[in-house]
Design an enzyme around this catalytic site. Structure first.
Site, PDB file in Angstrom:
ATOM      1  N   GLN A  34      -0.100   3.935   0.704  1.00 11.94           N
ATOM      2  CA  GLN A  34      -0.530   4.662   2.063  1.00 11.94           C
ATOM      3  C   GLN A  34       0.539   4.512   3.135  1.00 11.94           C
ATOM      4  O   GLN A  34       0.559   5.669   3.849  1.00 11.94           O
ATOM      5  CB  GLN A  34      -1.900   4.403   2.267  1.00 11.94           C
ATOM      6  CG  GLN A  34      -2.960   4.650   1.443  1.00 11.94           C
ATOM      7  CD  GLN A  34      -4.465   4.300   1.642  1.00 11.94           C
ATOM      8  OE1 GLN A  34      -4.609   3.329   2.635  1.00 11.94           O
ATOM      9  NE2 GLN A  34      -5.441   4.563   0.976  1.00 11.94           N
ATOM     10  N   SER A  46       0.859  -1.205   0.116  1.00 13.03           N
ATOM     11  CA  SER A  46      -0.002   0.005   0.175  1.00 13.03           C
ATOM     12  C   SER A  46       0.917   1.327   0.125  1.00 13.03           C
ATOM     13  O   SER A  46       1.844   1.463   0.854  1.00 13.03           O
ATOM     14  CB  SER A  46      -0.837   0.053   1.286  1.00 13.03           C
ATOM     15  OG  SER A  46      -1.679   1.388   1.318  1.00 13.03           O
ATOM     16  N   ASP A  51      -7.622   1.487  -7.980  1.00  9.33           N
ATOM     17  CA  ASP A  51      -8.990   2.035  -7.741  1.00  9.33           C
ATOM     18  C   ASP A  51      -9.806   1.822  -8.695  1.00  9.33           C
ATOM     19  O   ASP A  51     -11.055   1.814  -8.773  1.00  9.33           O
ATOM     20  CB  ASP A  51      -9.031   3.358  -6.916  1.00  9.33           C
ATOM     21  CG  ASP A  51      -8.744   3.217  -5.397  1.00  9.33           C
ATOM     22  OD1 ASP A  51      -8.757   2.030  -4.841  1.00  9.33           O
ATOM     23  OD2 ASP A  51      -8.533   4.253  -4.689  1.00  9.33           O
ATOM     24  N   LYS A  91      -8.090  -3.976  -0.507  1.00 10.30           N
ATOM     25  CA  LYS A  91      -8.643  -2.701  -0.239  1.00 10.30           C
ATOM     26  C   LYS A  91     -10.005  -2.864   0.462  1.00 10.30           C
ATOM     27  O   LYS A  91     -10.020  -3.872   1.432  1.00 10.30           O
ATOM     28  CB  LYS A  91      -9.300  -2.354  -1.787  1.00 10.30           C
ATOM     29  CG  LYS A  91      -8.370  -2.033  -2.825  1.00 10.30           C
ATOM     30  CD  LYS A  91      -7.662  -0.554  -2.220  1.00 10.30           C
ATOM     31  CE  LYS A  91      -6.597  -0.211  -3.094  1.00 10.30           C
ATOM     32  NZ  LYS A  91      -6.010   1.140  -2.818  1.00 10.30           N
ATOM     33  N   SER A 129       1.519   2.066  -7.126  1.00 10.67           N
ATOM     34  CA  SER A 129       0.736   3.378  -6.744  1.00 10.67           C
ATOM     35  C   SER A 129       1.379   4.413  -6.451  1.00 10.67           C
ATOM     36  O   SER A 129       1.072   5.242  -5.761  1.00 10.67           O
ATOM     37  CB  SER A 129      -0.231   2.842  -5.724  1.00 10.67           C
ATOM     38  OG  SER A 129      -1.169   1.933  -6.141  1.00 10.67           O
TER      39      SER A 129
END
Length: 424
Positions: free
Chosen positions: A167, A165, A309, A336, A193
């Site tokens: 994030q 991830s 996404d 997710k 990402s």
């Protein structure tokens, strides 16, 4: 509630894209760490972003939600320990970004969420925080929420895999600017990402903080700095706009979507290239895009590793296309709100679509038929499956979760010529 979507031949008009969920999350968290008062214009007021707003309040930030704008009295990094457990609902972004931020607060902070959120992997972030003098652990010792964080972010060198991830990386960068010492973060393995990390750096820069990046070694360096309050306008969200773009592409008509910027850092801007390759006509301007569809699309091969996404949207479009659509590069989409490769495969199969599920994507053949599907309580699945409804009609169970990122989705689509009705 159920969403009943009837077949529609033409979609047209002009609409403003929903504000970016990703930018809203990052904007309110960074403004909360800044010195002074910030005004965030056009924030997305959704369940996920409100989870970030409430989390920042829990750490002592004064935030006023005025609807069209939020005022944020920054804490200058002087966070308080929350009085209670912080419930981030279903917002994995809030959980991941705030876990590192909690390292700036004294004492112990505890994060939890709903049943879906408590399945999200967090161990890589917890391990990466330890060399920076932040003690963070899973209360059940399974690498998943609830998460307990003991403050003490000092700085130093750490590393984190880049294939789970982005994030996690953004989380350390945001908090790292306020560490006592320089933070060096090396990304190991594949860096997926990356566009989301570029987005994070872009917002940090708007608030006065610079993050250096050495691409050959994949090392981020953040010197101790201070965030400075600023007035910041949230741009439109390409992730949410992908459903509008997809709807226009599969139907006849012309749709102009405002508040989508040509120079955006959002990886999901890729949706414009995707529908163009499938056969729709796309006109890109500085602050809006126009999609002209003829009702016919063809399958393509697409790597979504920088735009995971988009998987539900593209899989739904692939089900409508003539020929095969091959999606790859999105193994991380399995982590997710749902395992999106699995859930998309399951629901599209119910509609007569032939799909071969792969580890990092899927191969989809057209031939979709009308039917009844389940959202799995995933907001993106609801809106993606609604695109199939526009083509052949569909009923989606537990569809109210679209509120997570696009609260007025059915009403917006109805104004453009669709027939969508929430019942139950």
């Amino acid at each position: 509630m159920e969403l009943i979507v009837k077949k529609t031949s033409k979609i047209s008009g002009m609409v403003k894209a929903p504000s970016s969920k990703s930018y809203t999350h990052r904007g309110v968290i960074i403004a909360s760490l800044a010195s002074g008062k910030s005004v965030l214009s056009d924030p997305l007021n959704s369940e996920d972003t409100i989870a970030s707003l409430e989390s920042c309040r829990a750490f002592g930030c004064d935030i006023q939600n005025m609807g069209d704008y939020w005022t944020v009295e920054g804490t200058a990094g002087n966070l308080k320990t929350p009085d209670n457990v912080v419930d981030v609902k279903n917002s994995g972004t809030t959980l991941r970004l705030m876990t590192s931020v909690a390292g700036l607060a004294p004492g112990y902070s505890i994060f939890t969420g709903d049943s879906s959120l408590r399945t999200r992997p967090m161990q890589y972030l917890l391990d990466a925080l330890e060399p920076l003098d932040v003690k963070a652990l899973s209360s059940k010792n399974n690498g998943k929420p609830p998460i307990i964080v003991k403050g003490g972010l000092k700085g130093g060198k750490t590393s984190i895999p880049g294939n789970v991830s982005s994030q996690f990386i953004s989380s350390i960068l945001i908090a790292g600017a306020m560490a006592d010492e320089t933070v060096q973060l090396q990304v190991t393995d594949e860096f997926i990402s990356k566009s989301y990390v570029d987005m994070t750096r872009d917002i940090m820069k708007k608030f006065g903080v610079i993050v250096e990046y050495e691409s050959s070694e994949r090392i981020f360096t953040i010197e101790p700095q201070k965030y400075m309050a600023t007035d910041y306008t949230i741009e439109g969200d390409y992730s949410s706009a992908s459903y509008l773009i997809g709807a226009a592409a599969i139907s006849e008509g012309e749709l102009t979507i405002k508040n989508l910027f040509k120079d955006s850092k959002q990886g999901d801007k890729l949706i414009l290239d995707i529908v163009s390759k499938m056969g729709a006509k796309v006109k890109i301007n500085n602050n809006h895009v126009t999609i002209i569809g003829n009702g016919e699309l063809s399958g393509i091969n697409i790597d979504l590793h920088n735009a995971p996404d988009l998987l539900p949207t593209v899989s739904a479009l692939g089900a409508i296309c003539e020929g095969k659509t091959r999606i790859s590069g999105v193994e991380h989409a399995r982590f997710k709100e749902t395992d999106r490769i699995s859930t998309c495969t399951k629901e599209l199969t119910k509609l007569g679509v032939v799909i071969k599920e792969k580890k990092d994507g899927m191969i989809i053949e057209g031939g979709v038929k009308s039917g009844v599907v389940e959202s799995h309580k995933d907001h993106r699945l609801v809106m993606a499956l609604s695109l199939i409804g526009i083509k052949v009609g569909v009923k989606i169970k537990n569809a109210e979760v679209h509120d997570v990122s696009f609260p007025n989705y059915p009403s917006v689509m109805n104004k453009l010529g669709c027939s969508m009705q929430l019942t139950g």
